[in-house]
Motif scaffolding. Structure first.
Motif, PDB file in Angstrom:
ATOM      1  N   PRO A   1      63.914 -47.537 -16.346  1.00  0.00           N
ATOM      2  CA  PRO A   1      64.339 -48.703 -15.678  1.00  0.00           C
ATOM      3  C   PRO A   1      63.091 -49.957 -15.575  1.00  0.00           C
ATOM      4  O   PRO A   1      63.353 -50.866 -15.710  1.00  0.00           O
ATOM      5  N   ALA A   2      61.999 -49.423 -15.993  1.00  0.00           N
ATOM      6  CA  ALA A   2      60.897 -50.341 -16.143  1.00  0.00           C
ATOM      7  C   ALA A   2      61.065 -50.977 -17.411  1.00  0.00           C
ATOM      8  O   ALA A   2      60.837 -52.452 -17.576  1.00  0.00           O
ATOM      9  N   LEU A   3      61.548 -50.322 -18.712  1.00  0.00           N
ATOM     10  CA  LEU A   3      62.074 -51.067 -19.808  1.00  0.00           C
ATOM     11  C   LEU A   3      63.065 -51.943 -19.576  1.00  0.00           C
ATOM     12  O   LEU A   3      62.883 -53.144 -20.106  1.00  0.00           O
ATOM     13  N   HIS A   4      63.981 -51.617 -18.863  1.00  0.00           N
ATOM     14  CA  HIS A   4      65.110 -52.549 -18.782  1.00  0.00           C
ATOM     15  C   HIS A   4      64.637 -53.689 -17.759  1.00  0.00           C
ATOM     16  O   HIS A   4      65.095 -54.792 -17.899  1.00  0.00           O
ATOM     17  N   ARG A   5      63.946 -53.384 -16.950  1.00  0.00           N
ATOM     18  CA  ARG A   5      63.134 -54.837 -15.864  1.00  0.00           C
ATOM     19  C   ARG A   5      62.330 -55.849 -16.929  1.00  0.00           C
ATOM     20  O   ARG A   5      62.834 -56.785 -16.929  1.00  0.00           O
ATOM     21  N   LEU A   6      61.786 -55.021 -17.735  1.00  0.00           N
ATOM     22  CA  LEU A   6      60.758 -55.960 -18.571  1.00  0.00           C
ATOM     23  C   LEU A   6      61.740 -56.657 -19.730  1.00  0.00           C
ATOM     24  O   LEU A   6      61.555 -57.866 -20.044  1.00  0.00           O
ATOM     25  N   GLU A   7      62.916 -56.164 -20.022  1.00  0.00           N
ATOM     26  CA  GLU A   7      63.695 -56.761 -21.072  1.00  0.00           C
ATOM     27  C   GLU A   7      64.494 -57.999 -20.151  1.00  0.00           C
ATOM     28  O   GLU A   7      64.551 -58.951 -20.827  1.00  0.00           O
ATOM     29  N   LEU A   8      64.790 -57.733 -19.088  1.00  0.00           N
ATOM     30  CA  LEU A   8      65.685 -58.800 -18.282  1.00  0.00           C
ATOM     31  C   LEU A   8      64.712 -59.871 -17.804  1.00  0.00           C
ATOM     32  O   LEU A   8      65.204 -61.185 -18.042  1.00  0.00           O
ATOM     33  N   ARG A   9      63.593 -59.545 -17.824  1.00  0.00           N
ATOM     34  CA  ARG A   9      62.644 -60.698 -17.569  1.00  0.00           C
ATOM     35  C   ARG A   9      62.203 -61.423 -18.944  1.00  0.00           C
ATOM     36  O   ARG A   9      61.402 -62.244 -18.712  1.00  0.00           O
ATOM     37  N   GLY A  10      62.551 -60.948 -19.995  1.00  0.00           N
ATOM     38  CA  GLY A  10      62.319 -61.704 -21.093  1.00  0.00           C
ATOM     39  C   GLY A  10      60.897 -61.292 -21.721  1.00  0.00           C
ATOM     40  O   GLY A  10      60.488 -61.862 -22.923  1.00  0.00           O
ATOM     41  N   PHE A  11      60.428 -60.232 -21.284  1.00  0.00           N
ATOM     42  CA  PHE A  11      58.954 -59.777 -21.925  1.00  0.00           C
ATOM     43  C   PHE A  11      59.302 -58.886 -23.167  1.00  0.00           C
ATOM     44  O   PHE A  11      58.384 -58.682 -24.005  1.00  0.00           O
ATOM     45  N   LEU A  12      60.565 -58.384 -23.277  1.00  0.00           N
ATOM     46  CA  LEU A  12      60.918 -57.286 -24.265  1.00  0.00           C
ATOM     47  C   LEU A  12      62.142 -57.691 -24.856  1.00  0.00           C
ATOM     48  O   LEU A  12      63.021 -58.185 -24.265  1.00  0.00           O
ATOM     49  N   LYS A  13      62.350 -57.226 -25.945  1.00  0.00           N
ATOM     50  CA  LYS A  13      63.677 -57.504 -26.927  1.00  0.00           C
ATOM     51  C   LYS A  13      63.822 -55.928 -27.357  1.00  0.00           C
ATOM     52  O   LYS A  13      62.926 -55.277 -27.707  1.00  0.00           O
ATOM     53  N   ALA A  14      65.220 -55.619 -27.423  1.00  0.00           N
ATOM     54  CA  ALA A  14      65.529 -54.304 -27.845  1.00  0.00           C
ATOM     55  C   ALA A  14      66.609 -54.186 -28.631  1.00  0.00           C
ATOM     56  O   ALA A  14      67.637 -55.249 -28.800  1.00  0.00           O
TER      57      ALA A  14
END
Length: 114
Positions: A56-69
């Motif tokens: 869930p943390a990875l998903h939140r960070l991706e949604l906020r634009g801090f990560l790309k997957a």
């Protein structure tokens, strides 16, 4: 939840997991399990990231634009989602690192006072 290994003391401060995930990914793209293992190893097996909190943390960070997957193949030939920091993620890591340094110093001052 991220917790201290072999204790029942509960989770660390909110936001700590996301900061540690960003730090792990500052080393380069990794899949979720590798992120959790890196945190566990670098903390000298003191911190354990539970799957139920990590993804869930990875998903939140991706949604906020801090990560790309993107999907790829792991070292054991399994399909895995690999995460990498974005420019915004790098900025966030820098600001969170500074905040954590101030906060941990303040807690240390309190704990060392008489």
């Amino acid at each position: 939840m991220i917790r201290e290994e072999n204790t029942d003391s509960g989770s660390l401060l909110q936001g700590t997991l996301e900061m540690l995930v960003l730090k792990a990914l500052a080393r380069g793209p990794q899949h979720g399990y590798a992120v959790a293992e890196w945190i566990h190893q670098v903390s000298h097996q003191l911190l354990k990231v539970e799957e139920g909190a990590l993804y869930p943390a990875l998903h939140r960070l991706e949604l906020r634009g801090f990560l790309k997957a993107e999907w790829g193949v792991s070292e054991n030939n399994r399909r895995a989602k690999f995460y990498r920091l974005t420019a915004e993620g790098t900025k966030r890591l820098d600001s969170e690192s500074q905040r954590w340094a101030r906060l941990s110093a303040a807690v240390a001052f309190v704990m060392q006072s008489s």
